[in-house]
Design an enzyme around this catalytic site. Structure first.
Site, mmCIF file in Angstrom:
data_model
loop_
_atom_site.group_PDB
_atom_site.id
_atom_site.type_symbol
_atom_site.label_atom_id
_atom_site.label_comp_id
_atom_site.label_asym_id
_atom_site.label_seq_id
_atom_site.Cartn_x
_atom_site.Cartn_y
_atom_site.Cartn_z
ATOM 1 N N ARG A 103 0.820 -1.208 0.036
ATOM 2 C CA ARG A 103 -0.084 0.164 0.115
ATOM 3 C C ARG A 103 0.912 1.424 0.033
ATOM 4 O O ARG A 103 1.684 1.255 0.839
ATOM 5 C CB ARG A 103 -1.026 -0.112 1.145
ATOM 6 C CG ARG A 103 -2.224 0.677 1.268
ATOM 7 C CD ARG A 103 -3.192 0.462 2.035
ATOM 8 N NE ARG A 103 -3.814 -0.711 1.730
ATOM 9 C CZ ARG A 103 -4.916 -0.758 0.794
ATOM 10 N NH1 ARG A 103 -5.300 0.336 0.389
ATOM 11 N NH2 ARG A 103 -5.731 -1.907 0.744
ATOM 12 N N THR A 107 -0.750 7.710 -0.871
ATOM 13 C CA THR A 107 -1.912 7.692 -1.566
ATOM 14 C C THR A 107 -2.852 6.486 -0.835
ATOM 15 O O THR A 107 -4.161 6.559 -0.960
ATOM 16 C CB THR A 107 -1.787 7.517 -2.838
ATOM 17 O OG1 THR A 107 -1.038 5.906 -3.125
ATOM 18 C CG2 THR A 107 -0.910 8.617 -3.772
ATOM 19 N N ASP A 199 -0.998 -12.916 13.102
ATOM 20 C CA ASP A 199 -0.412 -12.660 11.903
ATOM 21 C C ASP A 199 -0.167 -13.905 11.082
ATOM 22 O O ASP A 199 0.815 -14.499 11.606
ATOM 23 C CB ASP A 199 0.802 -11.719 11.859
ATOM 24 C CG ASP A 199 1.406 -11.401 10.609
ATOM 25 O OD1 ASP A 199 1.604 -12.202 9.639
ATOM 26 O OD2 ASP A 199 1.508 -10.103 10.469
ATOM 27 N N ASP A 202 3.507 -14.284 9.676
ATOM 28 C CA ASP A 202 4.544 -14.382 10.472
ATOM 29 C C ASP A 202 4.548 -15.892 11.181
ATOM 30 O O ASP A 202 5.568 -16.552 11.367
ATOM 31 C CB ASP A 202 4.539 -13.427 11.763
ATOM 32 C CG ASP A 202 4.899 -12.042 11.433
ATOM 33 O OD1 ASP A 202 5.869 -11.876 10.394
ATOM 34 O OD2 ASP A 202 4.802 -10.989 12.228
#
Ligand code: URA
Length: 208
Positions: A103, A107, A199, A202
């Site tokens: 990302r 923006t 996660d 991970d």
């Protein structure tokens, strides 16, 4: 509107309990992710087209049916890779592509940093994998990039889905069905699925 399939299979539910447990180590976590992915793949391939063929058994000719479709598996980097082995076990002739997105910090738009797909990907049914469908931003963008390359038939496979992610895909890509091993009701302020499993990347790769 795309379909959301959430498995209620006892085998998947037991494996989900192990994935959710914070004491489950990376080796076991990775193996179970592969197993759940394989079981989900079994559900997601129920409606694949079939062709009639004749096979000679040791006794007589038999009318059989075989899958009549070109398939591809496309994990979203990095955690989606954890699901690839499970899928390839069931679909050994599938080609494997990869797509990586980040990302843009300014923006906030998703930017593709890596994309390598089978050359005939537009002729294939693509099984897009990402273990966690949380906000849905990455999956939405990945599906968009696949469509830009001519892919017409995409199925999303995830281990855990959350309402925001499902809503986003159903609104932006109503032609893409979603298969999940479980559905949790909310995200926390960090965009993690609650209760979730932490996660996924991970835990798969031991980078926690
Ligand atoms: N990605 C993860 O790995 N876990 C979550 O809960 C949400 C996104």
């Amino acid at each position: 509107m795309s379909k959301l399939f959430v498995s209620e299979h006892p085998m998947i539910q037991s494996k989900m309990a192990m994935l959710r447990n914070k004491e489950t180590g990376s080796k076991e976590f990775r193996e179970i992710i592969g197993e759940v992915a394989m079981l989900l793949c079994y559900e997601a391939t129920r409606e694949l087209p079939l062709a009639d063929i004749e096979v000679e058994t040791p006794v007589a000719m038999a009318q059989c049916r075989v899958i009549d479709a070109k398939l591809a598996i496309v994990p979203i980097l990095r955690a989606g890779i954890g699901m690839t082995d499970g899928l390839i076990n069931l679909m050994p002739t599938a080609k494997i592509g990869h797509i990586g997105l980040y990302r843009d910090p300014e923006t906030l738009n998703p930017v593709e940093y890596y994309c390598k797909l089978p050359s005939d990907v537009e002729e294939r049914i693509v099984f897009l994998t990402d273990p966690m469908l949380a906000t849905g931003g990455t999956a939405e963008a990945a599906i968009g990039f696949l469509k830009d390359r001519g892919v017409k038939n995409i199925v999303m496979l995830c281990i855990l889905a959350a309402p925001d992610g499902v809503k986003k895909i159903q609104e932006t890509h109503p032609d893409v069905d979603i298969y999940a091993a479980a559905y949790d009701g909310m995200l926390n302020d960090h965009g993690y699925i609650v209760p979730g499993l932490g996660d996924a990347g991970d835990r798969i790769f031991g980078t926690k």
